[in-house]
Design an enzyme around this catalytic site. Structure first.
Site, PDB file in Angstrom:
ATOM      1  N   ARG A  27     -19.113  -8.964  -2.749  1.00  0.00           N
ATOM      2  CA  ARG A  27     -17.770  -8.645  -2.294  1.00  0.00           C
ATOM      3  C   ARG A  27     -16.957  -7.666  -3.287  1.00  0.00           C
ATOM      4  O   ARG A  27     -15.882  -7.096  -2.960  1.00  0.00           O
ATOM      5  CB  ARG A  27     -16.986  -9.722  -1.541  1.00  0.00           C
ATOM      6  CG  ARG A  27     -17.629 -10.392  -0.456  1.00  0.00           C
ATOM      7  CD  ARG A  27     -16.760 -11.396   0.382  1.00  0.00           C
ATOM      8  NE  ARG A  27     -15.685 -10.764   0.711  1.00  0.00           N
ATOM      9  CZ  ARG A  27     -15.608 -10.530   2.010  1.00  0.00           C
ATOM     10  NH1 ARG A  27     -16.567 -10.751   2.821  1.00  0.00           N
ATOM     11  NH2 ARG A  27     -14.490 -10.128   2.682  1.00  0.00           N
ATOM     12  N   GLY A 102      -6.808  -8.006  -0.479  1.00  0.00           N
ATOM     13  CA  GLY A 102      -6.199  -7.399   0.596  1.00  0.00           C
ATOM     14  C   GLY A 102      -5.277  -6.471  -0.383  1.00  0.00           C
ATOM     15  O   GLY A 102      -5.344  -6.326  -1.736  1.00  0.00           O
ATOM     16  N   GLU A 488     -27.735   9.346   6.138  1.00  0.00           N
ATOM     17  CA  GLU A 488     -28.191   8.136   5.667  1.00  0.00           C
ATOM     18  C   GLU A 488     -28.979   8.041   4.221  1.00  0.00           C
ATOM     19  O   GLU A 488     -28.567   7.285   3.510  1.00  0.00           O
ATOM     20  CB  GLU A 488     -28.647   7.240   6.679  1.00  0.00           C
ATOM     21  CG  GLU A 488     -28.966   6.056   6.344  1.00  0.00           C
ATOM     22  CD  GLU A 488     -28.101   4.948   6.088  1.00  0.00           C
ATOM     23  OE1 GLU A 488     -28.133   3.847   5.039  1.00  0.00           O
ATOM     24  OE2 GLU A 488     -26.807   5.491   6.260  1.00  0.00           O
ATOM     25  N   LYS A 492     -27.719   6.870   0.803  1.00  0.00           N
ATOM     26  CA  LYS A 492     -28.467   5.387  -0.238  1.00  0.00           C
ATOM     27  C   LYS A 492     -28.745   6.200  -1.393  1.00  0.00           C
ATOM     28  O   LYS A 492     -28.403   5.433  -2.359  1.00  0.00           O
ATOM     29  CB  LYS A 492     -29.773   5.409   0.670  1.00  0.00           C
ATOM     30  CG  LYS A 492     -29.653   4.532   2.019  1.00  0.00           C
ATOM     31  CD  LYS A 492     -29.276   2.996   1.261  1.00  0.00           C
ATOM     32  CE  LYS A 492     -28.458   2.283   2.801  1.00  0.00           C
ATOM     33  NZ  LYS A 492     -27.170   2.705   2.936  1.00  0.00           N
TER      34      LYS A 492
END
Length: 615
Positions: A27, A102, A488, A492
């Site tokens: 993350r 955030g 796509e 990548k």
């Protein structure tokens, strides 16, 4: 974007926090830090630029004791990645610490007021404003931490998931949410907090998801209560169960999560179609569509909203649904759709696609659609995610946990679910004959096995990667169903190898990109022996005439293209509408091997994070 983990209970917090941060590193990995309330009821903070391993190295040998703590791994927004800007951040007195995921939109005006009041700031972040504001309110209003947090959040504009601890109330941990994800885990007289289930699943599967405008107070004695921030009223949360599998959070013998997840695609696609189609019983059914059959059959339009790779799957859906079901489809970038004044009616269905189900722009676009009266449908991979909860109906993709930042199995399972959607709608609208319906179901049912065959191209893609690893540019071309796959494939390569790449409809090459083609330009052409095959061959002739290097993804056994292409990657034959799934496999592997050969961090490419929960 950032990863949050927190603990309160009777165990040592540090091992839980550091292991949780390792689980959350997909993350954000610019910096990380922890804050622990020790037995002296003092907050000890350690933070470090770089990956969690750097933090662990810095802490090594330092005794950290305490059973209340917070941890954070950062994806930088305000201020560069360094030790000072790393979370947690602490207040002027040093008695309050906070972690935050955030963006605080009005942080400049809040900071100005705090500076005028004598507060000083050590970092460049918007987050430090939150903790200083909490302390200011706590002191001036003479209120407890819980009330100070609640009042402070009433002054904040933006997105946040925060966790707060204080030396003055050392047996308490407070968490709150607005637009950024947060999950609360229940143990035996202990609690866990995470920005998703990854850092807490090894400790508990019993969880509640905070919704926007909610907060929770967790106490060391095992008591807790949830409340609405604005109304200041308590409520009883819904208790859910995490579906994470621990083995999905490990590499399982693969060098990288991305490679593991590429090879998991046969299983993931099989799980995504299981129980939803049967060629023998002649049905294709997604629960959400079955429940809202009339709305779908009578819809004026289907509007897909998505970002990144999910937007590419939506483009494939446009081809699928318009071709098979003859329903008008529009595909929108959620990040643009939310700021337009789109024309939406009650006869439109707005379909949001998101791997995480937490993508900030997609959530905002979905809210806009709901406000205009449209029915909403969500396609997500994460059970219990925000988009799955806020949609009127929807479907899960069942890809399993995807850790690699560059999406692989989430994309192909989206295509599988969208294929079922198209077939089901076509059948319900009477657009398919019995034989055509049967043949599509049979072929879709065989796709997992064909993906396994496609994965055998790994050795070929590795050879090609070795030749082109130092290329500065790549061009990807496809027609019809495979134009989105060209996009796509280029994405990548850009994401993980940092090579500039562009995807185009093959016919558009002569309208500009052909000027780039020379002997140094590798051109990857998706050319299965279906659809516009002859047209694609003509495009390849144009490339060859200009000495471009052609890499062709072809139907196995195709010898005609071999005379034009410098390199050929075979995939099994299938229906034209399913070629995107098979053609995706070699493009993933090629990007992977090039990135590895360039010594790039495949699982955690620079500047990216897995879940984009901020604007």
């Amino acid at each position: 974007m950032c990863g949050i983990v927190a603990y309160i209970g009777d165990k040592e917090a540090y091992p839980i926090l550091i292991n949780g941060l390792k689980r959350l590193e997909y993350r954000g990995y610019d910096s990380s830090g922890i804050a622990v309330l020790n037995g002296m009821e003092k907050i000890t903070i350690h933070k470090k630029k770089g990956k969690v391993s750097k933090l662990e190295e810095a802490i090594n040998g330092t005794k950290i004791s305490g059973s209340v703590g917070i941890g954070h791994t950062r994806w930088a927004t305000h201020g560069p990645a360094n030790d000072v800007n790393a979370h947690p951040h602490y207040s002027e007195s040093g008695k309050i610490a906070v972690i935050h995921n955030g963006i605080i939109e009005n942080y400049i005006s809040l900071k100005r007021e705090l500076l005028e009041d004598g507060y000083t700031f050590k970092s460049d972040t918007d987050t430090e404003v939150i903790v200083q504001l909490i302390e200011q309110i706590k002191l001036k209003a003479n209120v407890e931490l819980e009330e100070a947090v609640r009042i402070a959040l009433g002054k904040v504009v933006g997105a946040y998931a925060i966790v707060v601890i204080s030396e003055d109330e050392p047996d308490k941990l407070i968490a709150a949410k607005m637009s950024s994800p947060m999950v609360i885990g229940y143990g035996e007289n202990e609690f866990f907090v995470g920005s998703d289930g990854a850092p807490i699943v090894e400790h508990t599967r019993k969880v509640s998801y905070l919704e926007d405008g909610q907060m929770v107070v967790l106490n060391k004695d095992g008591s807790y209560y949830f409340k609405y921030i604005k109304e200041n009223t308590n409520f009883i949360p819904f208790v859910d169960e995490l579906t994470y599998k621990l083995e999905e959070l490990e590499k399982g013998g693969f060098e990288h999560f991305m490679l593991k997840e590429i090879y998991e695609q046969p299983r993931a696609i099989r799980d995504s179609i299981r129980g939803r189609i049967s060629s023998s019983e002649q049905f294709a059914r997604l629960g959400g569509i079955y429940e809202y059959e009339n709305a779908f059959v009578n819809a004026d339009r289907l509007i897909f909203i998505a970002c990144g790779t999910s937007w590419h799957s939506a483009l494939v859906a446009e081809y699928l649904i318009e071709d098979l079901a003859r329903i008008p489809v529009e595909v929108e970038y959620a990040s643009e759709f939310r700021y337009r004044n789109p024309i939406i009616t009650e006869k439109d269905i707005v379909i949001a696609i998101s791997q995480s189900g937490e993508t900030a722009d997609t959530k905002a676009a979905l809210e806009l659609a709901k406000s205009k009266g449209a029915m909403t449908y969500g396609i997500c991979n994460v059970v219990g995610s925000a988009i799955s909860r806020m949609s009127d109906a929807g479907s899960y993709t069942h890809a399993g946990t995807e850790i690699g930042v560059a999406s692989t199995k989430a994309f192909t399972t989206q295509l599988a679910v969208l294929s079922i959607m198209a077939i089901e709608l076509a059948k319900r609208k009477g657009r398919l004959s019995v034989n055509r319906f049967q043949s599509l179901l049979t072929e879709l049912d065989q796709l997992p096995e064909k993906v396994e065959i496609a994965l055998k191209c790994n050795s070929i893609t590795k050879v090609i990667a070795d030749i082109f690893q130092d290329a500065n540019n790549f061009l990807y071309l496809g027609r019809g169903y495979n134009f989105p796959i060209a996009l796509e494939g280029a994405l990548k390569l850009k994401e993980i190898s940092y090579i500039h790449a562009e995807g185009y409809p093959a016919a558009e090459m002569k309208h500009g990109p052909i000027a780039l083609i020379d002997e140094n330009m590798p051109v990857l052409v998706i050319a299965p022996k279906r659809g516009h095959y002859d047209k694609v061959i003509s495009n390849m002739e144009e490339i060859k005439a200009r000495k471009g290097k052609i890499i062709a993804v072809v139907t196995e056994g195709d010898e005609e293209i071999s005379r034009l292409a410098d390199f050929v990657i075979p995939i099994p034959d299938t229906e034209e509408c399913f070629t995107p799934i098979l053609a995706t496999i070699p493009l993933q592997l090629l990007a992977y091997h090039i990135a590895v050969m360039r010594n790039c961090n495949v699982d955690q490419p620079r500047n990216l994070a897995k879940s984009v929960t901020v604007e």
